[in-house]
Motif scaffolding. Structure first.
Motif, PDB file in Angstrom:
ATOM      1  N   ALA A   1      -5.235  31.024  27.144  1.00 20.24           N
ATOM      2  CA  ALA A   1      -4.343  30.344  26.201  1.00 20.24           C
ATOM      3  C   ALA A   1      -5.124  29.617  25.113  1.00 20.24           C
ATOM      4  O   ALA A   1      -4.784  29.697  23.922  1.00 20.24           O
ATOM      5  CB  ALA A   1      -3.437  29.375  26.953  1.00 20.24           C
ATOM      6  N   ALA A   2      -6.177  28.897  25.490  1.00 21.32           N
ATOM      7  CA  ALA A   2      -6.937  28.126  24.503  1.00 21.32           C
ATOM      8  C   ALA A   2      -7.621  29.042  23.491  1.00 21.32           C
ATOM      9  O   ALA A   2      -7.585  28.778  22.279  1.00 21.32           O
ATOM     10  CB  ALA A   2      -7.974  27.258  25.221  1.00 21.32           C
ATOM     11  N   ASN A   3      -8.233  30.120  23.960  1.00 22.47           N
ATOM     12  CA  ASN A   3      -8.881  31.049  23.029  1.00 22.47           C
ATOM     13  C   ASN A   3      -7.874  31.754  22.127  1.00 22.47           C
ATOM     14  O   ASN A   3      -8.143  31.989  20.943  1.00 22.47           O
ATOM     15  CB  ASN A   3      -9.684  32.094  23.813  1.00 22.47           C
ATOM     16  CG  ASN A   3     -11.053  31.590  24.239  1.00 22.47           C
ATOM     17  OD1 ASN A   3     -11.701  30.846  23.500  1.00 22.47           O
ATOM     18  ND2 ASN A   3     -11.492  31.975  25.419  1.00 22.47           N
ATOM     19  N   LEU A   4      -6.718  32.103  22.665  1.00 20.54           N
ATOM     20  CA  LEU A   4      -5.710  32.776  21.849  1.00 20.54           C
ATOM     21  C   LEU A   4      -5.187  31.867  20.740  1.00 20.54           C
ATOM     22  O   LEU A   4      -4.922  32.331  19.629  1.00 20.54           O
ATOM     23  CB  LEU A   4      -4.558  33.255  22.733  1.00 20.54           C
ATOM     24  CG  LEU A   4      -4.893  34.431  23.665  1.00 20.54           C
ATOM     25  CD1 LEU A   4      -3.727  34.716  24.600  1.00 20.54           C
ATOM     26  CD2 LEU A   4      -5.253  35.683  22.868  1.00 20.54           C
ATOM     27  N   ARG A   5      -5.025  30.593  21.031  1.00 21.40           N
ATOM     28  CA  ARG A   5      -4.581  29.662  19.976  1.00 21.40           C
ATOM     29  C   ARG A   5      -5.556  29.668  18.804  1.00 21.40           C
ATOM     30  O   ARG A   5      -5.151  29.589  17.641  1.00 21.40           O
ATOM     31  CB  ARG A   5      -4.459  28.246  20.535  1.00 21.40           C
ATOM     32  CG  ARG A   5      -3.261  28.023  21.443  1.00 21.40           C
ATOM     33  CD  ARG A   5      -3.065  26.543  21.745  1.00 21.40           C
ATOM     34  NE  ARG A   5      -1.987  26.364  22.710  1.00 21.40           N
ATOM     35  CZ  ARG A   5      -2.168  26.237  24.016  1.00 21.40           C
ATOM     36  NH1 ARG A   5      -3.405  26.272  24.516  1.00 21.40           N
ATOM     37  NH2 ARG A   5      -1.143  26.084  24.825  1.00 21.40           N
ATOM     38  N   ARG A   6      -6.851  29.759  19.107  1.00 18.18           N
ATOM     39  CA  ARG A   6      -7.863  29.740  18.053  1.00 18.18           C
ATOM     40  C   ARG A   6      -8.003  31.086  17.358  1.00 18.18           C
ATOM     41  O   ARG A   6      -8.157  31.148  16.126  1.00 18.18           O
ATOM     42  CB  ARG A   6      -9.229  29.341  18.650  1.00 18.18           C
ATOM     43  CG  ARG A   6      -9.396  27.872  18.942  1.00 18.18           C
ATOM     44  CD  ARG A   6     -10.819  27.572  19.393  1.00 18.18           C
ATOM     45  NE  ARG A   6     -11.086  28.154  20.708  1.00 18.18           N
ATOM     46  CZ  ARG A   6     -10.898  27.515  21.855  1.00 18.18           C
ATOM     47  NH1 ARG A   6     -10.445  26.267  21.840  1.00 18.18           N
ATOM     48  NH2 ARG A   6     -11.169  28.094  23.004  1.00 18.18           N
TER      49      ARG A   6
ATOM     50  N   ASP B   1      -0.593  29.184  30.105  1.00 13.85           N
ATOM     51  CA  ASP B   1       0.494  29.701  29.262  1.00 13.85           C
ATOM     52  C   ASP B   1      -0.002  30.760  28.274  1.00 13.85           C
ATOM     53  O   ASP B   1       0.411  30.793  27.113  1.00 13.85           O
ATOM     54  CB  ASP B   1       1.198  28.558  28.529  1.00 13.85           C
ATOM     55  CG  ASP B   1       0.243  27.698  27.706  1.00 13.85           C
ATOM     56  OD1 ASP B   1      -0.990  27.827  27.894  1.00 13.85           O
ATOM     57  OD2 ASP B   1       0.720  26.890  26.888  1.00 13.85           O
ATOM     58  N   THR B   2      -0.872  31.655  28.755  1.00 15.03           N
ATOM     59  CA  THR B   2      -1.384  32.755  27.931  1.00 15.03           C
ATOM     60  C   THR B   2      -0.254  33.550  27.289  1.00 15.03           C
ATOM     61  O   THR B   2      -0.260  33.796  26.073  1.00 15.03           O
ATOM     62  CB  THR B   2      -2.269  33.687  28.781  1.00 15.03           C
ATOM     63  OG1 THR B   2      -3.507  33.033  29.064  1.00 15.03           O
ATOM     64  CG2 THR B   2      -2.549  34.999  28.072  1.00 15.03           C
TER      65      THR B   2
ATOM     66  N   VAL C   1       1.795  31.540  24.589  1.00 15.91           N
ATOM     67  CA  VAL C   1       1.035  31.314  23.354  1.00 15.91           C
ATOM     68  C   VAL C   1       0.969  32.601  22.537  1.00 15.91           C
ATOM     69  O   VAL C   1       1.232  32.593  21.326  1.00 15.91           O
ATOM     70  CB  VAL C   1      -0.391  30.816  23.683  1.00 15.91           C
ATOM     71  CG1 VAL C   1      -1.276  30.839  22.441  1.00 15.91           C
ATOM     72  CG2 VAL C   1      -0.342  29.411  24.262  1.00 15.91           C
TER      73      VAL C   1
ATOM     74  N   SER D   1       4.403  33.396  21.024  1.00 22.66           N
ATOM     75  CA  SER D   1       4.814  32.465  19.968  1.00 22.66           C
ATOM     76  C   SER D   1       4.059  32.714  18.669  1.00 22.66           C
ATOM     77  O   SER D   1       4.576  32.432  17.579  1.00 22.66           O
ATOM     78  CB  SER D   1       4.583  31.020  20.429  1.00 22.66           C
ATOM     79  OG  SER D   1       3.196  30.730  20.533  1.00 22.66           O
ATOM     80  N   LEU D   2       2.849  33.260  18.761  1.00 22.95           N
ATOM     81  CA  LEU D   2       2.054  33.538  17.564  1.00 22.95           C
ATOM     82  C   LEU D   2       2.417  34.873  16.923  1.00 22.95           C
ATOM     83  O   LEU D   2       2.004  35.137  15.790  1.00 22.95           O
ATOM     84  CB  LEU D   2       0.562  33.513  17.905  1.00 22.95           C
ATOM     85  CG  LEU D   2      -0.007  32.129  18.263  1.00 22.95           C
ATOM     86  CD1 LEU D   2      -1.425  32.247  18.786  1.00 22.95           C
ATOM     87  CD2 LEU D   2       0.035  31.211  17.041  1.00 22.95           C
TER      88      LEU D   2
END
Length: 358
Positions: free
Chosen positions: A54-59, A82-83, A86, A89-90
């Motif tokens: 999730a964190a990498n996908l947000r970036r 929450d992969t 996220v 939603s993107l």
């Protein structure tokens, strides 16, 4: 000079001479990506296997979605974060991964499912921690087309931020740039293969002619094995450096680097634990021992131990003062690698919540 000292002098000189030759060769010969618009006549599927990303996908996912590909698919491989939410939603199309079948490693299975769902003529597998910058997809497809490649693999430019991740992470590029003879790709020698699973670009028809990732279903080092299978089947392999187009932040700390390298190191040595011991003995004798004892050629070996990383970083496009200062770590590198070797010797290796037998 005593026979043992002479042998040490000759072997270390030959090894470092070979590395120097490869560095010069690759500095001239290695393709480098340059940003450019996407090719209008190529339908590309961008495929991202994701397990707790999730964190990498947000970036990184926004940059991937902005490339102009025909589709961007993300496979949620049993994530506990929450992969999926996220990615959805993107704006990516999200697939729910199926349970891991017996005999499969997690990433090949995720990639196989992505390929089954993809519609592009070109399949681009890329990791969630890889950053795609403007013009990257055009650069990738142009290089793929120019090389006539059935498989193009790209080494993203590393982005190392914390002191901990600088200790080992930059070593990921050294085998390619200092040991791999790029001209051998011109000859039908399957064993002369290299690839990086962070970015793998396949001609769809050739990918499925090999059975997809089922061809490497049980391999932790699936990228190099796939490159071997491509060449064994008569396919064309091409390699490139990501430069300003594609980057990556692989690990966030020294323990993360130990875990990441530890899962691959035995496979890199052909699954032979004896080779691991010889490998450590070699790097210790060349990079650390000359600082501890007055060995033959110690002055030149010390110079080589601190020069290797800066030269490699410069070739890879990392040219900031902190990148060049990594050379000071050269004599310590074999000692910093000890936990990696110890991890690689285990019968079971753990990665992303799964365990695999080595």
């Amino acid at each position: 000079m005593k026979p043992l000292s002479l042998l040490y002098h000759v072997l270390t000189g030959a090894f470092l001479g070979y590395k120097a030759l490869m560095l010069v060769n690759n500095a001239v010969a290695f393709p480098r990506l340059r940003p450019q618009p996407p090719l209008p006549d190529v339908r590309v599927s961008l495929l991202v296997p994701a397990r707790d990303e999730a964190a990498n996908l947000r970036r990184n996912l926004p940059g991937l979605l902005a490339q102009g590909a025909a589709e961007v698919l993300v496979l949620d491989d049993g994530s506990v974060d929450d992969t999926a939410q996220v990615a959805r939603s993107l704006g990516a199309r999200v697939l729910t991964g199926e349970p891991l079948p017996p005999g499969w490693v997690g990433k090949p299975w995720a990639c196989q499912q992505l390929a089954r769902a993809a519609s592009g003529d070109v399949l681009v597998f890329t990791d969630a921690d890889v950053s795609w910058h403007p013009g990257a997809l055009g650069a990738v497809t142009a290089q793929w087309q120019r090389a006539g490649a059935d498989l193009l693999s790209v080494w993203p430019r590393q982005r190392n931020v914390t002191p901990g991740e600088r200790l080992l992470t930059p070593l990921a590029e050294l085998p390619l740039l200092l040991l791999f003879p790029l001209p051998l790709l011109l000859f039908p020698i399957p064993s002369a293969s290299a690839a990086n699973g962070q970015v793998m670009v396949f001609r769809r028809s050739f990918y499925w002619s090999l059975g997809g990732h089922a061809a490497v279903r049980g391999d932790v080092l699936e990228d190099v094995q796939f490159a071997y299978r491509v060449r064994e089947a008569g396919g064309r392999l091409s390699l490139a450096l990501g430069q300003d187009c594609i980057g990556v932040r692989m690990y966030r700390s020294y323990p993360d680097s130990v875990a990441g390298f530890g899962k691959n190191l035995l496979a890199v040595h052909g699954g032979r634990r004896g080779r691991l011991a010889l490998s450590f003995a070699l790097v210790f004798a060349i990079y650390t021992a000359p600082w501890l004892w007055p060995l033959p050629g110690a002055r030149w070996l010390r110079l080589a131990s601190v020069a290797e990383r800066p030269l490699t970083n410069f070739l890879a496009g990392r040219r900031r003062p902190a990148d060049l200062a990594e050379g000071l770590l050269g004599p310590l590198t074999p000692l910093l690698m000890l936990p990696v070797y110890r991890r690689a010797l285990r019968r079971q290796v753990a990665w992303k919540g799964r365990e695999y037998r080595q």
